[in-house]
Scaffold this motif. Structure first.
Motif, PDB file in Angstrom:
ATOM      1  N   ALA A 127      38.152  41.794  41.769  1.00  0.00           N
ATOM      2  CA  ALA A 127      39.452  42.304  41.332  1.00  0.00           C
ATOM      3  C   ALA A 127      39.898  41.489  40.121  1.00  0.00           C
ATOM      4  O   ALA A 127      40.841  40.707  40.201  1.00  0.00           O
ATOM      5  CB  ALA A 127      40.470  42.194  42.463  1.00  0.00           C
ATOM      6  N   PRO A 128      39.219  41.657  38.982  1.00  0.00           N
ATOM      7  CA  PRO A 128      39.411  40.756  37.830  1.00  0.00           C
ATOM      8  C   PRO A 128      40.856  40.657  37.340  1.00  0.00           C
ATOM      9  O   PRO A 128      41.244  39.627  36.808  1.00  0.00           O
ATOM     10  CB  PRO A 128      38.542  41.381  36.729  1.00  0.00           C
ATOM     11  N   SER A 129      41.670  41.716  37.552  1.00  0.00           N
ATOM     12  CA  SER A 129      43.035  41.665  37.014  1.00  0.00           C
ATOM     13  C   SER A 129      44.025  41.040  37.998  1.00  0.00           C
ATOM     14  O   SER A 129      45.189  40.851  37.683  1.00  0.00           O
ATOM     15  CB  SER A 129      43.506  43.066  36.621  1.00  0.00           C
ATOM     16  N   TRP A 130      43.571  40.691  39.201  1.00  0.00           N
ATOM     17  CA  TRP A 130      44.453  39.999  40.137  1.00  0.00           C
ATOM     18  C   TRP A 130      44.557  38.528  39.742  1.00  0.00           C
ATOM     19  O   TRP A 130      43.699  38.003  39.044  1.00  0.00           O
ATOM     20  CB  TRP A 130      43.903  40.104  41.563  1.00  0.00           C
ATOM     21  N   PRO A 131      45.615  37.859  40.234  1.00  0.00           N
ATOM     22  CA  PRO A 131      45.756  36.426  39.900  1.00  0.00           C
ATOM     23  C   PRO A 131      44.576  35.624  40.447  1.00  0.00           C
ATOM     24  O   PRO A 131      44.017  35.975  41.487  1.00  0.00           O
ATOM     25  CB  PRO A 131      47.045  36.015  40.627  1.00  0.00           C
ATOM     26  N   ALA A 132      44.221  34.561  39.737  1.00  0.00           N
ATOM     27  CA  ALA A 132      43.088  33.734  40.148  1.00  0.00           C
ATOM     28  C   ALA A 132      43.306  33.180  41.561  1.00  0.00           C
ATOM     29  O   ALA A 132      42.365  32.997  42.326  1.00  0.00           O
ATOM     30  CB  ALA A 132      42.895  32.596  39.150  1.00  0.00           C
ATOM     31  N   GLY A 183      42.750  36.808  36.870  1.00  0.00           N
ATOM     32  CA  GLY A 183      43.909  36.760  35.978  1.00  0.00           C
ATOM     33  C   GLY A 183      43.665  37.399  34.626  1.00  0.00           C
ATOM     34  O   GLY A 183      44.338  37.087  33.644  1.00  0.00           O
ATOM     35  N   LEU A 184      42.715  38.341  34.555  1.00  0.00           N
ATOM     36  CA  LEU A 184      42.419  39.006  33.281  1.00  0.00           C
ATOM     37  C   LEU A 184      43.333  40.219  33.080  1.00  0.00           C
ATOM     38  O   LEU A 184      43.867  40.764  34.045  1.00  0.00           O
ATOM     39  CB  LEU A 184      40.952  39.471  33.265  1.00  0.00           C
ATOM     40  N   PRO A 185      43.505  40.665  31.818  1.00  0.00           N
ATOM     41  CA  PRO A 185      44.295  41.880  31.600  1.00  0.00           C
ATOM     42  C   PRO A 185      43.620  43.092  32.256  1.00  0.00           C
ATOM     43  O   PRO A 185      42.390  43.128  32.388  1.00  0.00           O
ATOM     44  CB  PRO A 185      44.312  42.045  30.080  1.00  0.00           C
ATOM     45  N   ALA A 186      44.448  44.073  32.638  1.00  0.00           N
ATOM     46  CA  ALA A 186      43.938  45.235  33.376  1.00  0.00           C
ATOM     47  C   ALA A 186      42.856  45.980  32.602  1.00  0.00           C
ATOM     48  O   ALA A 186      41.977  46.613  33.186  1.00  0.00           O
ATOM     49  CB  ALA A 186      45.092  46.174  33.712  1.00  0.00           C
ATOM     50  N   THR A 187      42.910  45.870  31.262  1.00  0.00           N
ATOM     51  CA  THR A 187      41.926  46.579  30.450  1.00  0.00           C
ATOM     52  C   THR A 187      40.503  46.065  30.688  1.00  0.00           C
ATOM     53  O   THR A 187      39.536  46.739  30.375  1.00  0.00           O
ATOM     54  CB  THR A 187      42.239  46.405  28.949  1.00  0.00           C
ATOM     55  N   MET A 188      40.406  44.847  31.265  1.00  0.00           N
ATOM     56  CA  MET A 188      39.077  44.267  31.489  1.00  0.00           C
ATOM     57  C   MET A 188      38.413  44.811  32.753  1.00  0.00           C
ATOM     58  O   MET A 188      37.209  44.635  32.958  1.00  0.00           O
ATOM     59  CB  MET A 188      39.169  42.734  31.583  1.00  0.00           C
ATOM     60  N   ASN A 189      39.202  45.459  33.617  1.00  0.00           N
ATOM     61  CA  ASN A 189      38.627  45.981  34.864  1.00  0.00           C
ATOM     62  C   ASN A 189      37.431  46.887  34.607  1.00  0.00           C
ATOM     63  O   ASN A 189      36.400  46.772  35.254  1.00  0.00           O
ATOM     64  CB  ASN A 189      39.685  46.758  35.653  1.00  0.00           C
ATOM     65  N   SER A 190      37.610  47.800  33.647  1.00  0.00           N
ATOM     66  CA  SER A 190      36.526  48.759  33.415  1.00  0.00           C
ATOM     67  C   SER A 190      35.303  48.079  32.796  1.00  0.00           C
ATOM     68  O   SER A 190      34.173  48.497  33.016  1.00  0.00           O
ATOM     69  CB  SER A 190      37.014  49.903  32.523  1.00  0.00           C
ATOM     70  N   ILE A 191      35.535  47.002  32.044  1.00  0.00           N
ATOM     71  CA  ILE A 191      34.420  46.240  31.453  1.00  0.00           C
ATOM     72  C   ILE A 191      33.578  45.623  32.565  1.00  0.00           C
ATOM     73  O   ILE A 191      32.348  45.736  32.580  1.00  0.00           O
ATOM     74  CB  ILE A 191      34.967  45.094  30.543  1.00  0.00           C
ATOM     75  N   VAL A 192      34.294  44.982  33.512  1.00  0.00           N
ATOM     76  CA  VAL A 192      33.601  44.324  34.618  1.00  0.00           C
ATOM     77  C   VAL A 192      32.874  45.370  35.474  1.00  0.00           C
ATOM     78  O   VAL A 192      31.710  45.207  35.840  1.00  0.00           O
ATOM     79  CB  VAL A 192      34.601  43.506  35.470  1.00  0.00           C
ATOM     80  N   GLU A 193      33.588  46.478  35.727  1.00  0.00           N
ATOM     81  CA  GLU A 193      33.001  47.568  36.521  1.00  0.00           C
ATOM     82  C   GLU A 193      31.695  48.047  35.889  1.00  0.00           C
ATOM     83  O   GLU A 193      30.705  48.299  36.567  1.00  0.00           O
ATOM     84  CB  GLU A 193      33.992  48.732  36.560  1.00  0.00           C
TER      85      GLU A 193
END
Lengths: 421, 373
Positions: free
Chosen positions: A45-50, A56-66
């Protein structure tokens, strides 16, 4: 300048994910073992807090990680039920105790969640919920009924919007609870739709119990919390990533994931038909020898024009979001256009069928697919906010037209006229 | 593909918008459309001097600014919004695009710089009967008398034909029948140009008769029908942008009125019956706008499916603009049916644009046959 920075960050995130995968991905682990590892890493869950299983990444990074996970054929966190929505709501409004208790099993899939908002008496008017939660010491007793609840039959927990006060205006008398679905006071029954499938449930509360500790925010703050859920529902829908249907591989962990997905998708086998199956129009018209009919060609072309415009409009909306805008009420344009496409598809498909449109099942073309299109497409104008609600949103929030006078907001809810049936 | 306008493009749009708000106000349109020419020379000269409008999408090699169709379509959208009446569409869009796409390099060097400066105007003569707007439909024959090409016959719906200094005529070369592009000076005595009385007084069209009229061939040897059709698709895309601008203007005006018109103690815009129709219209227009914008960008990207995208855009814009016009009259109620109310100016343009450069039916037919092939 901004662009170079974000590109650098994106590349950095990709590198970090790849490094972590290279070190940790192990196809021999069981699904639950792997997901425990994943939850601890933050990459689930990359956009959740560490602090809470994220990076703690911006929500836009979710799709990158996915994307990195998908390309490496690595199994991700669970996508079943309303887990993601419930988690987003708890992250925004829960206490540390809530987060500690609930977030982890939401990611691993150890627990399944459902969303208990809609009621038979309040669909479009969600804040008119009548399910009551009455305080009894340090707990509440819940009575009432919810409807259109996906996955309720396999859920461990639900996010519940219930009325705690009838003497204040409707939006102020609601509270938001996390309720244990595995209790005698809750009965879940499948709800059969007009197309014959039963994809959702009705949930009946008969003196069900919820602890005071499992309320999010204060009593009476429920509408504000629900707004977070609804906003995320809208947003998740707007940036919906490709439907993940599992990897077609034989190792145990892939088989386990495929089973989990199959359970989640099973009730929704008719969803492609709900969209209207525009892909079948041209082949059917040609195969049935009707493409020579100029009137029919116009009907099909009209529909394709609509569909192509809709695709271009949604690409424009997405580009606007990426260029720094936020998903706004413009999403309603896409929703309405989608409903139009499906409705028109049903009409044109049955024109192509002619008298065969009377047939279903083995006696019909494509084993009942056309009948299922015809009987499923009305859902698109209802589910996820009716066409009428979408039009109100556009008219009032985008076009700035004056609001309709209301007689339900400035008086105690108990004095508001209610359903007569 | 670039889906949203850049900051520069938006600034450009804003600039032209502000200019037209003043110089193409409805009262200016009304008075200009009463004159014999049908448009205001001063406003056109300002558009040429201040904004160098005719230079926008002409390549730099021919004295233009070398922007793309995206920028030309932005202009068209604002012109359509303001219902600008002037030689923009006839000369800058139709004639210039046919020259840019289909003329020889030598002819482009000769003709385009003059159009770019705005001191000469051109008009395109292609249609011979109603509903025929593509090169394949042309039957007019150009004969070669040894020294010159000669044209005979009649062309219809020549946009801004009366004000043009020269005409760009699409005709078939005698003998082989291949499509060629010809230039005719409008001072030629053998030419007769008659105004075709139209419902839309802001877009003048004429009927041009050629009587053994001397012409210069400006296209290369061989058939250039495809190049002419490319230009017409590009012009269609600009027309769609214009229509979207007009439709948006109508919707804005209907909504503004619905906020100030009170009946039964409420602004009529608070009634759901009107809200839902406004929302439906908004969806129609947004979809048409997406199609028009994407089609223009696709041309600049060098995409291959331009005729498909042009047809999608025209089918969508035709219906969106006409429903916007009908609904706006209805929003205004009785006053919307009066001459004094401005709605009918756009109402007229909506119908005339709907059937210009191919009806929605024609475009749908072309589109579906392309994708079924």
């Amino acid at each position: 300048m901004t662009e170079t920075v974000s590109l650098a960050t994106e590349q950095q995130v990709r590198d970090d994910v790849r490094d972590w995968i290279a070190l940790n991905w192990n196809v021999k682990l069981s699904l639950s073992e792997w997901r425990e590892l994943l939850a601890d890493s933050g990459w689930g869950a990359p956009s959740w807090p560490a602090r809470w299983y994220g990076k703690g990444l911006p929500a836009t990074m979710n799709s990158i990680v996915e994307e990195e996970f998908f390309n490496a054929q690595v199994v991700g966190v669970t996508r079943k039920g309303a887990n993601r929505l419930a988690a987003q709501t708890i992250l925004a409004h829960g206490t540390d105790a809530h987060k500690k208790r609930f977030l982890r099993p939401m990611l691993t899939g150890a627990e399944t969640w459902c969303q208990l908002f809609s009621e038979p008496g309040s669909g479009s008017d969600l804040a008119g919920a009548m399910t009551r939660a009455v305080r009894d010491g340090d707990r509440y007793i819940v009575n009432g009924q919810k409807v259109w609840t996906s996955m309720a039959h396999i859920s461990d927990w639900g996010i519940l919007l219930a009325r705690t006060d009838m003497d204040v205006p409707k939006h102020q008398g609601l509270s938001f609870f996390l309720i244990d679905m595995r209790q005698p006071g809750i009965e879940v029954r499948p709800l059969r739709q007009m197309n014959g499938h039963a994809s959702f449930n009705e949930v009946f509360f008969d003196n069900a119990v919820v602890n005071e500790n499992d309320r999010l925010e204060d009593e009476g703050d429920g509408w504000r919390v629900a707004t977070t859920t609804l906003l995320n529902e809208r947003r998740n829908f707007d940036v919906a990533s490709k439907k993940h249907t599992g990897f077609d591989r034989q190792e145990q962990i892939y088989v386990e994931e495929a089973e989990e997905i199959a359970v989640a998708l099973a009730p929704h086998s008719w969803y492609p038909q709900r969209e209207g199956r525009i892909d079948l129009l041209l082949p059917r018209a040609i195969e049935r020898g009707k493409f020579g009919d100029a009137a029919l060609r116009q009907e099909i072309a009209r529909l394709f024009v609509l569909q192509r415009c809709r695709e271009m409009a949604s690409q424009r909306a997405r580009a606007a979001i990426e260029a720094g805008g936020t998903p706004g009420p413009e999403g309603s344009v896409g929703k309405l256009a989608g409903a139009r496409v499906s409705r028109e598809c049903a009409r044109v498909h049955t024109i192509i069928s002619g008298a065969d449109a009377m047939l279903d099942g083995v006696d019909s073309e494509l084993n009942g697919t056309v009948a299922e299109i015809f009987l499923s497409t009305p859902a698109n104008s209802l589910a996820g906010g009716t066409d009428e609600i979408q039009k109100n949103i556009l008219a009032e929030r985008v076009l700035g037209m004056p609001k309709e006078p209301r007689n339900d907001v400035d008086r105690p809810f108990k004095g508001v006229p209610k359903n007569a049936l | 593909m670039q889906y949203v306008l850049t900051e520069e493009q938006n600034a450009f749009r804003e600039m032209i918008h502000r200019f037209l708000e003043v110089h193409s106000s409805s009262s200016r349109i009304r008075s200009a459309s009463l004159t014999e020419l049908g448009w205001d020379r001063d406003v056109w000269q300002q558009l040429c001097a201040e904004f160098e409008v005719p230079a926008t999408c002409v390549p730099e090699a021919y004295g233009g600014h070398g922007f793309g169709l995206t920028e030309l379509a932005i202009l068209a959208e604002e012109m359509g919004r303001a219902l600008y009446c002037g030689p923009f569409f006839g000369s800058t869009v139709l004639a210039s695009l046919v020259i840019s796409n289909g003329a020889t390099d030598e002819m482009k060097k000769l003709l385009l710089p003059e159009l770019v400066k705005g001191n000469k105007l051109a008009a395109l003569a292609i249609a011979e009967t109603c509903d025929r707007w593509r090169a394949a439909d042309v039957t007019m024959v150009a004969t070669d008398d040894g020294d010159h090409w000669r044209l005979n016959g009649e062309k219809l719906f020549v946009v801004d034909g009366l004000g043009a200094d020269f005409l760009i005529v699409i005709a078939r070369c005698a003998a082989k029948g291949e499509i060629g592009i010809f230039k005719v000076s409008s001072r030629d005595q053998s030419l007769s140009r008659l105004e075709m009385q139209g419902i839309d007084r802001t877009r003048r069209m004429s009927r041009v008769r050629f009587n053994n009229t001397q012409a210069t061939k400006i296209s290369r040897a061989g058939d250039v029908g495809d190049l002419v059709d490319d230009a017409l698709d590009q012009a269609t895309i600009c027309l769609c942008a214009e229509m979207v601008g007009g439709a948006e203007r109508l919707l804005e005006s209907a909504i503004e009125y619905s906020k100030v018109r009170f009946q039964f103690g409420r602004p009529i815009g608070s009634f759901q019956a009107l809200k839902h129709r406004a929302a439906d219209l908004f969806v129609d227009i947004e979809l048409a706008k997406a199609a028009a914008r994407c089609a223009a960008t696709a041309v600049d990207d060098g995409d291959e499916n331009i005729s498909e995208l042009a047809s999608i855009a025209k089918a969508a814009a035709s219906e969106a603009y006409m429903s916007a016009a009908l609904e706006t009259v209805q929003f205004y109620g009785g006053i919307g049916f009066t001459w004094e109310n401005d709605t009918h100016l756009w109402f007229r343009r909506a119908k005339s644009s709907e059937v210009f450069l191919g009806t929605a039916d024609w475009h749908r037919e072309r589109f579906i046959k392309q994708i079924a092939a």
